[in-house]
Design a protein around this motif. Structure first.
Motif, PDB file in Angstrom:
ATOM      1  N   LYS A 146       0.827  -1.211   0.000  1.00  0.00           N
ATOM      2  CA  LYS A 146       0.000   0.000   0.000  1.00  0.00           C
ATOM      3  C   LYS A 146       0.857   1.254   0.000  1.00  0.00           C
ATOM      4  N   ALA A 187      -3.515   5.658  -0.107  1.00  0.00           N
ATOM      5  CA  ALA A 187      -4.855   5.033  -0.119  1.00  0.00           C
ATOM      6  C   ALA A 187      -4.929   3.703  -0.856  1.00  0.00           C
ATOM      7  N   HIS A 188      -4.024   3.474  -1.816  1.00  0.00           N
ATOM      8  CA  HIS A 188      -4.159   2.294  -2.680  1.00  0.00           C
ATOM      9  C   HIS A 188      -2.854   1.518  -2.788  1.00  0.00           C
ATOM     10  N   ILE A 203      -2.561  -0.595  -8.112  1.00  0.00           N
ATOM     11  CA  ILE A 203      -3.708   0.259  -8.474  1.00  0.00           C
ATOM     12  C   ILE A 203      -3.208   1.627  -8.930  1.00  0.00           C
ATOM     13  N   TRP A 204      -2.166   2.131  -8.285  1.00  0.00           N
ATOM     14  CA  TRP A 204      -1.599   3.414  -8.726  1.00  0.00           C
ATOM     15  C   TRP A 204      -1.059   3.291 -10.146  1.00  0.00           C
ATOM     16  N   LEU A 264     -11.973   2.749  -9.945  1.00  0.00           N
ATOM     17  CA  LEU A 264     -10.728   2.312  -9.300  1.00  0.00           C
ATOM     18  C   LEU A 264     -10.473   3.110  -8.022  1.00  0.00           C
ATOM     19  N   LEU A 265     -10.729   4.412  -8.079  1.00  0.00           N
ATOM     20  CA  LEU A 265     -10.521   5.240  -6.888  1.00  0.00           C
ATOM     21  C   LEU A 265     -11.409   4.770  -5.734  1.00  0.00           C
ATOM     22  N   ARG A 266     -12.621   4.257  -6.098  1.00  0.00           N
ATOM     23  CA  ARG A 266     -13.555   3.793  -5.063  1.00  0.00           C
ATOM     24  C   ARG A 266     -13.447   2.284  -4.842  1.00  0.00           C
ATOM     25  N   THR A 267     -12.424   1.666  -5.449  1.00  0.00           N
ATOM     26  CA  THR A 267     -12.193   0.205  -5.412  1.00  0.00           C
ATOM     27  C   THR A 267     -13.467  -0.621  -5.661  1.00  0.00           C
ATOM     28  N   ASN A 285      -4.017  -7.182  -7.728  1.00  0.00           N
ATOM     29  CA  ASN A 285      -4.837  -6.664  -6.617  1.00  0.00           C
ATOM     30  C   ASN A 285      -6.326  -6.964  -6.792  1.00  0.00           C
TER      31      ASN A 285
END
Lengths: 149, 151
Positions: B7, B10-11, B15-16, B87-90, B144
């Motif tokens: 991590k 936040a991610h 994911i980044w 993606l930002l909100r998974t 992920n």
């Protein structure tokens, strides 16, 4: 595990038929790029490439399709028919690409191909099939993975 | 556990990577939007290869490029926005939409790469701005995949 239904099989067969016909046609241009057989299949019987660029565009599409579409189709079908979630993801991805190049082809073919083949062939097999499969597969995958169907 | 699962704020890094690829892709859609508004201006800038004021061959290829630009704007741009927010909100929707966008951004640079007549700079740009980041994005997302909320 998402059990395949009759609808799954219908979409699988529909997709396999249209993509296989496309891939077989493109295999000819990859194996014998300048043969009359390739021109007969990809342009029309007895026709020739308009110029070198026309040939290169068709050749590039053939490579891209064999490297991306073929593996996605085979793996997607295996995944979906064996009830795996990743199979549905691959179908969505293949459907996305299918819709994408349907839009591209609609813009580039309307001047030459569409007038030559007419609306019935164009909107059924030649162009329409790929768009319809793309839309149907995406909608089906979303509904099926959410237990709506 | 892969480094891509680590991590960073936040991610996870994976994911980044996917978000970074989407930012690069959004830049491409900006260029495509500009092309549709002013095609000849985009040709002068080097964003597009062929002009509609050239010979019959150039016009035919410009038609292919315009088709790609239209498909990018009406189909892939909305998907890119859904992917970014998802993606930002998974959300699983974001995972799926991002994979849809990345698949197209691998497919079309391949088409460019095999098109012998294409400008070499455009091929390189398509490979380094779209295809490679998209492949890395797919790897980052797949590593992920378990963090995405399915419902």
């Amino acid at each position: 595990m998402i059990e395949p239904t009759n609808i799954t099989w219908i979409i699988t067969i529909f997709g396999t038929v249209i993509f296989l016909l496309l891939l077989i046609a493109q295999l000819v241009i990859l194996i014998k790029p300048h043969s009359q057989q390739a021109k007969d299949i990809l342009i029309a019987k007895g026709e020739d490439w308009r110029d070198k660029t026309h040939f290169k565009v068709a050749f590039a599409f053939a490579w891209a399709d064999w490297l991306v579409i073929m593996p996605l189709m085979v793996a997607g079908n295996i995944g979906v028919l064996s009830g795996q979630l990743w199979g549905y993801l691959l179908w969505i991805i293949l459907g996305t690409i299918s819709i994408y190049y349907s839009i591209v082809f609609y813009v580039m073919e309307k001047e030459y191909v569409y007038p030559a083949v007419g609306p019935i062939i164009y909107y059924t097999y030649l162009w329409g099939g790929f768009l319809y499969w793309g839309i149907i597969s995406i909608v089906y995958c979303v509904l099926r993975t959410h237990n709506v169907l | 556990m892969s480094i891509l699962n680590n991590k960073m704020k936040a991610h996870p890094i994976g994911i980044w990577m996917a978000l970074g690829a989407l930012v690069l892709i959004l830049l491409a859609w900006l260029m495509q939007t500009y092309s549709l508004l002013d095609w000849e201006g985009a040709v002068k800038l080097g964003v597009q290869n062929e002009s509609f004021s050239g010979n019959a061959v150039e016009r035919a290829i410009a038609d292919v490029e315009r088709g790609v630009a239209i498909a990018d704007i009406i189909w892939v741009l909305p998907l890119t926005v859904v992917a970014f927010i998802g993606l930002l909100r998974t959300k699983f929707t974001g995972f799926v939409a991002a994979n849809m966008v990345f698949a197209i951004c691998v497919y079309f640079p391949l088409f460019y790469a095999f098109r012998v007549s294409m400008n070499f700079d455009v091929k390189l740009a398509a490979i380094f701005l779209w295809a490679i980041p998209s492949l890395l994005g797919i790897i980052g997302l797949w590593t992920n995949r378990n963090i995405f909320k399915y419902r």
